[in-house]
Design an enzyme around this catalytic site. Structure first.
Site, PDB file in Angstrom:
ATOM      1  N   ARG A  36      12.956  87.491  22.198  1.00 19.63           N
ATOM      2  CA  ARG A  36      12.954  88.924  22.501  1.00 19.63           C
ATOM      3  C   ARG A  36      14.213  89.615  21.998  1.00 19.63           C
ATOM      4  O   ARG A  36      14.161  90.787  21.630  1.00 19.63           O
ATOM      5  CB  ARG A  36      12.797  89.139  24.018  1.00 19.63           C
ATOM      6  CG  ARG A  36      11.359  89.011  24.454  1.00 19.63           C
ATOM      7  CD  ARG A  36      11.204  89.291  25.918  1.00 19.63           C
ATOM      8  NE  ARG A  36       9.798  89.473  26.248  1.00 19.63           N
ATOM      9  CZ  ARG A  36       9.318  89.412  27.478  1.00 19.63           C
ATOM     10  NH1 ARG A  36      10.129  89.182  28.500  1.00 19.63           N
ATOM     11  NH2 ARG A  36       8.039  89.605  27.700  1.00 19.63           N
ATOM     12  N   LYS A 197      -5.662  82.705  36.181  1.00 23.29           N
ATOM     13  CA  LYS A 197      -6.228  83.634  37.163  1.00 23.29           C
ATOM     14  C   LYS A 197      -7.304  84.544  36.582  1.00 23.29           C
ATOM     15  O   LYS A 197      -7.035  85.347  35.701  1.00 23.29           O
ATOM     16  CB  LYS A 197      -5.117  84.498  37.764  1.00 23.29           C
ATOM     17  CG  LYS A 197      -4.075  83.695  38.515  1.00 23.29           C
ATOM     18  CD  LYS A 197      -3.099  84.617  39.215  1.00 23.29           C
ATOM     19  CE  LYS A 197      -1.759  83.962  39.429  1.00 23.29           C
ATOM     20  NZ  LYS A 197      -0.848  84.077  38.291  1.00 23.29           N
ATOM     21  N   GLY A 350       3.231  85.827  26.677  1.00 26.01           N
ATOM     22  CA  GLY A 350       3.132  84.946  27.841  1.00 26.01           C
ATOM     23  C   GLY A 350       3.056  83.467  27.484  1.00 26.01           C
ATOM     24  O   GLY A 350       3.720  82.983  26.577  1.00 26.01           O
ATOM     25  N   GLY A 373       2.192  90.889  29.888  1.00 27.79           N
ATOM     26  CA  GLY A 373       1.494  91.901  30.689  1.00 27.79           C
ATOM     27  C   GLY A 373       1.202  93.154  29.878  1.00 27.79           C
ATOM     28  O   GLY A 373       0.110  93.723  29.960  1.00 27.79           O
TER      29      GLY A 373
HETATM   30  N1  LIG Z   1      -7.540  74.093  34.361  1.00 26.53           N
HETATM   31  C1  LIG Z   1      -6.433  74.598  34.882  1.00 26.53           C
HETATM   32  N2  LIG Z   1      -6.101  74.417  36.155  1.00 26.53           N
HETATM   33  C2  LIG Z   1      -4.963  74.908  36.647  1.00 26.53           C
HETATM   34  N3  LIG Z   1      -4.087  75.640  35.954  1.00 26.53           N
HETATM   35  C3  LIG Z   1      -4.362  75.860  34.665  1.00 26.53           C
HETATM   36  C4  LIG Z   1      -5.534  75.362  34.056  1.00 26.53           C
HETATM   37  N4  LIG Z   1      -5.527  75.745  32.773  1.00 26.53           N
HETATM   38  C5  LIG Z   1      -4.389  76.442  32.573  1.00 26.53           C
HETATM   39  N5  LIG Z   1      -3.676  76.517  33.695  1.00 26.53           N
HETATM   40  C6  LIG Z   1      -2.356  77.146  33.882  1.00 26.53           C
HETATM   41  O1  LIG Z   1      -2.423  78.527  33.636  1.00 26.53           O
HETATM   42  C7  LIG Z   1      -1.100  78.970  33.426  1.00 26.53           C
HETATM   43  C8  LIG Z   1      -1.100  80.187  32.547  1.00 26.53           C
HETATM   44  O2  LIG Z   1      -1.917  81.165  33.120  1.00 26.53           O
HETATM   45  P1  LIG Z   1      -1.721  82.692  32.843  1.00 26.53           P
HETATM   46  O3  LIG Z   1      -0.435  83.148  33.451  1.00 26.53           O
HETATM   47  O4  LIG Z   1      -2.968  83.352  33.262  1.00 26.53           O
HETATM   48  O5  LIG Z   1      -1.595  82.738  31.224  1.00 26.53           O
HETATM   49  P2  LIG Z   1      -0.723  83.682  30.301  1.00 26.53           P
HETATM   50  O6  LIG Z   1       0.716  83.564  30.736  1.00 26.53           O
HETATM   51  O7  LIG Z   1      -0.920  83.183  28.903  1.00 26.53           O
HETATM   52  O8  LIG Z   1      -1.269  85.058  30.499  1.00 26.53           O
HETATM   53  C9  LIG Z   1      -0.360  77.823  32.798  1.00 26.53           C
HETATM   54  O9  LIG Z   1       0.785  77.562  33.562  1.00 26.53           O
HETATM   55  C10 LIG Z   1      -1.352  76.663  32.871  1.00 26.53           C
HETATM   56  O10 LIG Z   1      -0.775  75.458  33.314  1.00 26.53           O
HETATM   57  O1  LIG Z   2       8.577  89.545  30.929  1.00 23.55           O
HETATM   58  C1  LIG Z   2       7.901  90.556  31.095  1.00 23.55           C
HETATM   59  O2  LIG Z   2       6.589  90.507  31.410  1.00 23.55           O
HETATM   60  P1  LIG Z   2       5.565  89.417  30.731  1.00 23.55           P
HETATM   61  O3  LIG Z   2       6.001  88.039  31.182  1.00 23.55           O
HETATM   62  O4  LIG Z   2       4.211  89.807  31.279  1.00 23.55           O
HETATM   63  O5  LIG Z   2       5.667  89.585  29.234  1.00 23.55           O
HETATM   64  C2  LIG Z   2       8.473  91.940  30.890  1.00 23.55           C
HETATM   65  O6  LIG Z   2       9.870  91.869  30.662  1.00 23.55           O
HETATM   66  C3  LIG Z   2       8.169  92.802  32.113  1.00 23.55           C
HETATM   67  O7  LIG Z   2       8.755  92.252  33.248  1.00 23.55           O
HETATM   68  P2  LIG Z   2       8.170  92.595  34.701  1.00 23.55           P
HETATM   69  O8  LIG Z   2       6.780  91.997  34.791  1.00 23.55           O
HETATM   70  O9  LIG Z   2       9.147  92.010  35.695  1.00 23.55           O
HETATM   71  O10 LIG Z   2       8.095  94.119  34.804  1.00 23.55           O
END
Ligand SMILES: Nc1ncnc2c1ncn2[C@@H]1O[C@H](COP(=O)(O)OP(=O)(O)O)[C@@H](O)[C@H]1O
Ligand SMILES: O=C(OP(=O)(O)O)[C@H](O)COP(=O)(O)O
Length: 393
Positions: A36, A197, A350, A373
């Site tokens: 970043r 989720k 992410g 996000g």
């Molecule tokens: N089958 C599963 N059961 C439990 N957790 C899972 C599974 N598949 C993926 N995950 C978890 O989901 C997490 C990411 O989810 P999420 O935050 O929704 O994705 P992103 O950050 O890409 O938006 C990872 O930490 C991963 O370990």
């Molecule tokens: O790391 C961030 O979000 P992201 O992990 O969804 O990319 C951004 O810096 C926003 O942070 P915030 O979700 O605490 O407002």
């Protein structure tokens, strides 16, 4: 993009307040991924070269309006200074007399970084007084914090109401790439949605069914879809409140003539660790006391083939628990297919971005968003307050 960028205005000799997203991962005070910071260099260098006085502001973590020493921007400032190859001054406050004095001391081409803006309670509440205080420091506001563009905070949105406001070069690039992908996609367009989720991804899945040709589902959220189809999912992740909607999505995709792919086989485990016992099973024979943890080899092959035959791929969310090696094969296969395809590949920040980095495939992708996000909300078709507030062309 219909918003002015830093290229459309005169910045020479001006004091420029630049909102960046230096919300980088830290471990024991050390930055573990500086992407970043590196991604904001084009904007910062542009301003330095044009003779602007550069005032940078960022949040780090979620200190909730209080000073948290572990969340000071000191490591980010040190890294920025290294990357720029020049000294960068840091303020120990967000606003106030000492900050004003540091701003007054800036010469053309100098860079000052304010303290973590979330140490001030007015940042997240988008307090008008704080926004005015930020604005009073500068002649121009540049928003380069795409990762925080979905937040209406004092340094991302409020400030834009008081001084001219334009986008930075990173913000411009993110909006251009994601906008082109969504508004005028090359087809076949494949959207891959994974992660844990369903609740967080439901709107993006819905939108993708409307605009993509192929929708690939993986990760923990697949099991809610499988359960909705009446399958046994054992101890796998489930969002009971989304069963009806998930079934509706499968139906909607069918009606719109879209290809909706769910895993056909999965890796199940009897625990959530690298030493757990695992088995590969078809999705209609998941044992009741096991947990689905990754997509299986047949699914990997099908998904890779779809990716190969696409012209545009947008990927958000891992296919399994990729952080644990035995459960990383599904995510690795999708990352590899994205790296190998001739399609234009966009990764929505992410965990998918982290996975691409982990597998050393990041440089094979066409665009990796700096916002998780923010890119999700953009793909859902929501307006981003940090963008709306900028001046139109
Ligand atoms: N089958 C599963 N059961 C439990 N957790 C899972 C599974 N598949 C993926 N995950 C978890 O989901 C997490 C990411 O989810 P999420 O935050 O929704 O994705 P992103 O950050 O890409 O938006 C990872 O930490 C991963 O370990
Ligand atoms: O790391 C961030 O979000 P992201 O992990 O969804 O990319 C951004 O810096 C926003 O942070 P915030 O979700 O605490 O407002």
């Amino acid at each position: 993009m219909n918003k002015k960028s830093v290229r459309d205005v005169d910045v020479a000799g001006k004091k420029v307040f630049v909102r960046v997203d230096f919300n980088v991962p830290l471990e024991n005070g050390a930055i573990t991924d500086d992407t970043r910071i590196r991604e904001t260099l084009p904007t910062i260098k542009f301003l330095i070269e044009k003779g602007a006085k550069v005032i940078l502001a960022s949040h780090l973590g979620r200190p909730k309006g209080e000073v948290v020493d572990a969340l000071r921007l000191t490591p980010a400032v040190a890294r920025l200074s290294e990357l720029l190859g020049k000294p960068v001054t840091k303020a120990d406050e967000v606003v106030g007399a000492s900050v004003q004095a540091q701003v007054d001391a800036l010469n053309e081409g100098d860079v000052l970084v304010l303290e973590n803006v979330r140490f001030h309670p007015g940042e997240e509440s988008n307090d008008a007084e704080l926004a005015k205080a930020f604005a009073s420091l500068a002649d121009l506001f540049v928003n380069d914090a795409f990762g925080a563009a979905h937040r209406a905070h004092a340094s991302t949105e409020g400030i834009a109401h008081h001084i001219p406001a334009v986008s930075g070069l990173l913000m411009e690039k993110e909006l251009d790439v994601l906008g082109k992908a969504l508004n005028n996609p090359e087809r076949p367009f494949t959207a891959i949605v994974g992660g844990s989720k369903v609740k967080d991804k439901i709107d993006v899945i819905n939108k993708m069914i409307e605009i993509a040709d192929n929708i690939i589902i993986g990760g923990g959220l697949s099991y809610t879809f499988l359960k909705a189809q009446g399958k046994e999912i054992g101890k796998s992740l489930l969002d009971n409140s989304k069963l009806e909607q998930s079934l509706g999505f499968i139906e909607k995709a069918k009606q719109l003539g879209k290809n909706f792919y769910l895993p056909v086989d999965i890796v199940v485990a009897d625990g959530f660790s690298a030493s757990a016992n695992t088995r590969i099973v078809d999705t209609d024979s998941i044992p009741a006391d096991w947990e689905g943890i990754d997509i299986g080899p047949k699914s990997r092959e099908i998904y890779a083939e779809v990716i190969k035959n696409s012209k545009l791929v947008v990927w958000n969310g891992p296919m399994g628990v990729f952080e644990i090696e035995p459960f990383s094969h599904g995510t690795r296969a999708v990352a590899q297919a994205c790296a190998d395809t001739a399609a234009y590949t966009v990764i929505g920040g992410g965990d998918s971005a982290a996975a691409a980095e982990k597998f050393h495939l990041a440089d094979k992708m066409n665009h990796i968003s700096t916002g998780g996000g923010a890119s999700l909300e953009f793909m859902e078709g929501k307006v981003l307050p940090g963008v709306v507030a900028l001046n139109d062309k």
